[in-house]
Design a protein around this motif. Structure first.
Motif, short mmCIF file in Angstrom:
data_model
loop_
_atom_site.label_atom_id
_atom_site.label_comp_id
_atom_site.label_asym_id
_atom_site.label_seq_id
_atom_site.Cartn_x
_atom_site.Cartn_y
_atom_site.Cartn_z
N SER A 98 1.26 -1.22 0.22
CA SER A 98 -0.47 0.08 0.37
C SER A 98 0.96 1.33 0.04
N SER A 99 2.11 1.21 0.76
CA SER A 99 3.00 2.30 0.92
C SER A 99 3.19 2.56 -0.58
N ALA A 100 4.21 1.54 -1.26
CA ALA A 100 4.35 1.40 -2.52
C ALA A 100 3.70 2.24 -3.85
N ILE A 101 2.07 1.79 -3.10
CA ILE A 101 1.10 2.29 -4.03
C ILE A 101 1.08 4.04 -4.30
N LYS A 102 1.05 3.74 -3.18
CA LYS A 102 0.68 6.06 -2.67
C LYS A 102 1.52 6.02 -3.27
N GLY A 103 2.77 6.20 -3.12
CA GLY A 103 4.21 6.73 -3.57
C GLY A 103 4.14 6.78 -5.31
N LEU A 104 3.44 5.82 -6.06
CA LEU A 104 3.22 5.51 -7.07
C LEU A 104 2.32 7.07 -7.75
N ILE A 105 1.42 6.42 -7.31
CA ILE A 105 0.38 7.67 -7.20
C ILE A 105 0.48 9.03 -7.56
N GLY A 106 1.04 9.06 -6.01
CA GLY A 106 1.97 10.91 -6.43
C GLY A 106 3.56 10.84 -7.74
N GLU A 107 4.07 10.01 -7.85
CA GLU A 107 4.78 10.16 -9.27
C GLU A 107 3.99 10.93 -9.93
N ILE A 108 2.43 9.40 -10.29
CA ILE A 108 1.46 9.43 -11.91
C ILE A 108 1.55 11.21 -11.54
N LEU A 109 0.76 10.91 -10.85
CA LEU A 109 0.04 12.09 -10.46
C LEU A 109 0.80 13.53 -10.64
N VAL A 110 1.83 13.95 -10.16
CA VAL A 110 2.77 14.63 -10.98
C VAL A 110 2.69 14.75 -12.39
N LEU A 111 2.75 13.67 -12.83
CA LEU A 111 3.40 13.49 -14.50
C LEU A 111 2.62 14.00 -15.39
N LYS A 112 1.01 13.12 -14.34
CA LYS A 112 -0.26 13.48 -15.27
C LYS A 112 -0.48 15.59 -15.39
N ASN A 113 -1.03 15.58 -13.93
CA ASN A 113 -0.91 17.01 -13.56
C ASN A 113 -0.57 18.15 -14.07
N ILE A 114 1.15 18.13 -13.60
CA ILE A 114 1.94 19.14 -13.49
C ILE A 114 3.02 18.93 -15.16
N LEU A 115 3.85 17.88 -14.43
CA LEU A 115 4.44 17.79 -16.16
C LEU A 115 4.13 17.66 -17.70
N TRP B 2 15.85 19.23 -11.71
CA TRP B 2 15.17 18.15 -10.90
C TRP B 2 13.83 18.54 -9.97
N ILE B 3 12.58 17.09 -9.79
CA ILE B 3 11.96 16.83 -8.78
C ILE B 3 11.74 16.21 -8.25
N GLU B 4 11.35 16.38 -6.86
CA GLU B 4 11.45 15.03 -5.68
C GLU B 4 10.12 15.38 -4.95
N VAL B 5 9.09 14.02 -5.58
CA VAL B 5 8.07 14.21 -4.84
C VAL B 5 8.34 13.22 -3.79
N LYS B 6 7.07 13.85 -2.82
CA LYS B 6 6.84 13.18 -1.58
C LYS B 6 5.23 13.13 -1.33
N THR B 7 4.44 11.55 -0.94
CA THR B 7 3.13 11.51 -1.19
C THR B 7 3.63 11.80 0.53
N ILE B 8 2.30 11.78 1.30
CA ILE B 8 2.46 11.53 2.52
C ILE B 8 0.91 12.01 2.74
N SER B 9 0.26 11.71 4.32
CA SER B 9 -1.69 11.75 4.13
C SER B 9 -1.04 13.65 4.49
N SER B 10 -2.57 14.17 4.47
CA SER B 10 -2.87 15.61 5.22
C SER B 10 -2.16 15.26 5.95
N SER B 11 -2.67 15.24 6.94
CA SER B 11 -2.29 15.03 8.98
C SER B 11 -1.11 15.50 8.49
#
Length: 298
Positions: free
Chosen positions: A119-136, A165-174
């Motif tokens: 689940s944690s690996a998927i969470k990080g992967l989703i974060g990177e793909i969202l940066v690809l899709k929505n920003i880059l 370069w860009i480093e992505v950090k995917t964390i919970s809202s809290s």
């Protein structure tokens, strides 16, 4: 479909590739080629067989041994058909291309069908793909964005460009801090950015929630450049992802994305400032303390 029945894929494909059922009634992918065979080993879930035909050409067949891997096998077939088409692989190189592509998938086929990314690996992967899709991709274009994605290749930085370069950090809202997992992650002669992606665990009751399968389908539908699509699939294979129905139950809700500029005065450990005896370091950075470096919120 009867055993030993195959249908040619894509009439416009320059290679003789067929999908169907082999002589034992198993799902199979068949290549007929004039290129010379090279050694290849079967896996516990895929049997690989080859031989010379009466017309002098060679056959290479990938047969599914275990139907528990059917989703993965379907992904493998689509990948090898699409990538050989996009790269316009010549017949003389076809055998080697198919074997090399299969070897890229080999580690996935050795896993159990229910052995998926955490689940944690998927969470990080989703974060990177969202940066690809929505920003880059909107800002750089498809191919440049996918070429810059280094996270699946275990680079210290998730995206590397010519002068940034860009480093992505995917964390919970809290969460109020980010973990820097190595000195090299933020140490660079070039300025860069940190993108903090806020994702919270969710479920099917939340209509805004998404799984990695949902996001993969979204970005595939977004991509217009076949080269970019091939790059996406290559990097997802490298990280260990392909479609699996089990991923549907791992869902997240995107709250926001925050961009921070990393420049000379950004709080970070730099290699030049520490003893060479220190070979590795991990540390946390307080998010409220870097508010002055924030440049955008999405």
């Amino acid at each position: 479909m009867k055993p030993d029945t195959f249908t040619r894929v894509r009439p416009s494909h320059n290679l003789d590739i067929y999908q169907g059922i082999d002589a034992l009634g198993r799902n199979a992918l068949l290549l007929i080629t004039s290129s010379s065979p090279i050694p290849v080993k079967s896996s516990k879930s895929i049997e690989v067989s080859s031989g010379q035909r009466t017309d002098g050409k060679f056959s290479l067949i990938f047969s599914l041994r275990d139907d528990g891997y059917k989703d993965m096998f379907d992904c493998f077939c689509k990948d090898i058909i699409n990538s050989s088409y996009i790269q316009a692989v010549a017949d003389k190189n076809a055998y080697a291309f198919f074997v090399n592509r299969y070897n890229n998938w080999a580690a996935l086929f050795e896993k159990a069908p229910n052995d998926i990314l955490s689940s944690s690996a998927i969470k990080g992967l989703i974060g990177e793909i969202l940066v690809l899709k929505n920003i880059l991709i909107p800002r750089l274009g498809e191919t440049l964005a996918l070429e810059a994605w280094m996270g699946p290749l275990l680079s210290p930085k998730d995206f590397i460009f010519e002068n940034s370069w860009i480093e992505v950090k995917t964390i919970s809202s809290s969460t109020d801090c980010i973990r820097i997992s190595s000195i090299e992650q933020l140490d660079s002669v070039n300025n860069g950015q940190i993108v903090i992606v806020r994702l919270d665990s969710s479920n099917f009751a939340d209509q805004t929630s998404l799984s990695i399968n949902d996001l993969y389908n979204d970005i595939v539908n977004q991509l217009q450049d076949p080269i970019a699509r091939s790059l996406l699939d290559e990097k997802l294979i490298a990280i260990g992802y392909c479609f699996n129905r089990l991923y549907e139950n791992i869902r997240f809700s995107l709250k926001k994305m925050e961009l921070y500029e990393v420049k000379a005065d950004f709080p970070a450990i730099k290699r030049v400032n520490i003893s060479p005896a220190i070979t590795h370091a991990e540390y946390d950075i307080s998010i409220p303390s870097i508010e002055d470096f924030k440049i955008e919120t999405l």
